[in-house]
Design a protein around this motif. Sequence first.
Motif, mmCIF file in Angstrom:
data_model
loop_
_atom_site.group_PDB
_atom_site.id
_atom_site.type_symbol
_atom_site.label_atom_id
_atom_site.label_comp_id
_atom_site.label_asym_id
_atom_site.label_seq_id
_atom_site.Cartn_x
_atom_site.Cartn_y
_atom_site.Cartn_z
ATOM 1 N N LYS A 191 0.815 -1.219 0.000
ATOM 2 C CA LYS A 191 0.000 0.000 0.000
ATOM 3 C C LYS A 191 0.847 1.268 0.000
ATOM 4 O O LYS A 191 0.429 2.296 -0.522
ATOM 5 N N PHE A 192 2.064 1.201 0.555
ATOM 6 C CA PHE A 192 2.927 2.380 0.591
ATOM 7 C C PHE A 192 3.607 2.631 -0.753
ATOM 8 O O PHE A 192 3.965 3.759 -1.061
ATOM 9 N N ASN A 193 3.799 1.580 -1.533
ATOM 10 C CA ASN A 193 4.402 1.741 -2.859
ATOM 11 C C ASN A 193 3.371 2.104 -3.914
ATOM 12 O O ASN A 193 3.715 2.705 -4.928
ATOM 13 N N ILE A 194 2.121 1.703 -3.707
ATOM 14 C CA ILE A 194 1.079 1.974 -4.703
ATOM 15 C C ILE A 194 0.782 3.472 -4.756
ATOM 16 O O ILE A 194 0.813 4.082 -5.821
ATOM 17 N N ILE A 195 0.487 4.078 -3.604
ATOM 18 C CA ILE A 195 0.173 5.513 -3.553
ATOM 19 C C ILE A 195 1.475 6.284 -3.393
ATOM 20 O O ILE A 195 2.152 6.158 -2.380
ATOM 21 N N ARG A 245 -7.759 1.139 -4.844
ATOM 22 C CA ARG A 245 -8.906 1.228 -3.927
ATOM 23 C C ARG A 245 -8.546 0.670 -2.547
ATOM 24 O O ARG A 245 -8.803 1.296 -1.518
ATOM 25 N N GLU A 246 -7.923 -0.513 -2.518
ATOM 26 C CA GLU A 246 -7.562 -1.142 -1.241
ATOM 27 C C GLU A 246 -6.503 -0.331 -0.495
ATOM 28 O O GLU A 246 -6.565 -0.185 0.729
ATOM 29 N N ALA A 247 -5.546 0.211 -1.231
ATOM 30 C CA ALA A 247 -4.477 0.993 -0.600
ATOM 31 C C ALA A 247 -5.036 2.256 0.043
ATOM 32 O O ALA A 247 -4.687 2.596 1.178
ATOM 33 N N ILE A 248 -5.913 2.956 -0.663
ATOM 34 C CA ILE A 248 -6.499 4.194 -0.130
ATOM 35 C C ILE A 248 -7.411 3.888 1.055
ATOM 36 O O ILE A 248 -7.410 4.602 2.054
ATOM 37 N N LYS A 249 -8.145 2.779 0.951
ATOM 38 C CA LYS A 249 -9.028 2.374 2.041
ATOM 39 C C LYS A 249 -8.223 2.116 3.315
ATOM 40 O O LYS A 249 -8.607 2.542 4.405
ATOM 41 N N SER A 250 -7.086 1.433 3.197
ATOM 42 C CA SER A 250 -6.303 1.088 4.383
ATOM 43 C C SER A 250 -5.445 2.256 4.879
ATOM 44 O O SER A 250 -5.268 2.423 6.080
ATOM 45 N N LEU A 251 -4.927 3.077 3.969
ATOM 46 C CA LEU A 251 -4.062 4.180 4.394
ATOM 47 C C LEU A 251 -4.843 5.317 5.048
ATOM 48 O O LEU A 251 -4.432 5.854 6.071
ATOM 49 N N TYR A 252 -5.955 5.699 4.438
ATOM 50 C CA TYR A 252 -6.673 6.895 4.892
ATOM 51 C C TYR A 252 -8.005 6.594 5.579
ATOM 52 O O TYR A 252 -8.698 7.515 5.983
ATOM 53 N N GLU A 253 -8.379 5.314 5.697
ATOM 54 C CA GLU A 253 -9.633 4.881 6.342
ATOM 55 C C GLU A 253 -10.842 5.606 5.765
ATOM 56 O O GLU A 253 -11.636 6.205 6.486
ATOM 57 N N ILE A 254 -10.968 5.567 4.443
ATOM 58 C CA ILE A 254 -12.114 6.183 3.767
ATOM 59 C C ILE A 254 -12.737 5.167 2.824
ATOM 60 O O ILE A 254 -12.054 4.266 2.334
ATOM 61 N N ASP A 255 -14.033 5.315 2.569
ATOM 62 C CA ASP A 255 -14.730 4.433 1.637
ATOM 63 C C ASP A 255 -14.685 5.042 0.249
ATOM 64 O O ASP A 255 -14.902 6.241 0.068
ATOM 65 N N VAL A 256 -14.432 4.195 -0.736
ATOM 66 C CA VAL A 256 -14.268 4.635 -2.118
ATOM 67 C C VAL A 256 -15.453 4.151 -2.938
ATOM 68 O O VAL A 256 -15.850 2.989 -2.841
ATOM 69 N N VAL A 257 -16.028 5.050 -3.748
ATOM 70 C CA VAL A 257 -17.115 4.675 -4.648
ATOM 71 C C VAL A 257 -16.547 4.186 -5.969
ATOM 72 O O VAL A 257 -16.932 3.143 -6.480
#
Length: 143
Positions: free
Chosen positions: A60-64, A97-109
């Motif tokens: 997740k740190f390499n993706i974003i 989607r998974e990386a942003i969900k785990s890094l920032y604790e937000i739901d993605v549409v």
Amino acid sequence: MSKGNTKANKAAKANKNGAPVAGKAKVRTRVQFRRPKTLRLQRNPKYQRKSMQRRAQLDKFNIIKYPLASESAMKQIEDHNTLTFIVDIRSNKRQIREAIKSLYEIDVVKVNTLIRPNGSKKAYVRLTADQEAVDVANRIGII
């Protein structure tokens, strides 16, 4: 022992064991030589060739890589509840989607991606209606 007796012993021995026969050459029926199948042992190394196993390249740190804070990105945040990130070129939408969900604790549409002319990948991440992109941007540090 007489000479006849030793001769008789030799004849008895030859009869018992079979007389030595000269080996006959095998008749070859093909022009090609087929190497016979022999025993193939599994590898049994004395030491490991690599000291450590390779870790996953895209976590997740390499993706974003980083969020974009340009003027057009700010317009996306305000008008469409969408955050804009620069991501790894090898990552796909599910990984983003998974990386942003785990890094920032937000739901993605929804996640839209494009490859920029400079070769980097840009991802537009649309957030759910109950989450404000402006609040998330403040928390991340874009604004």
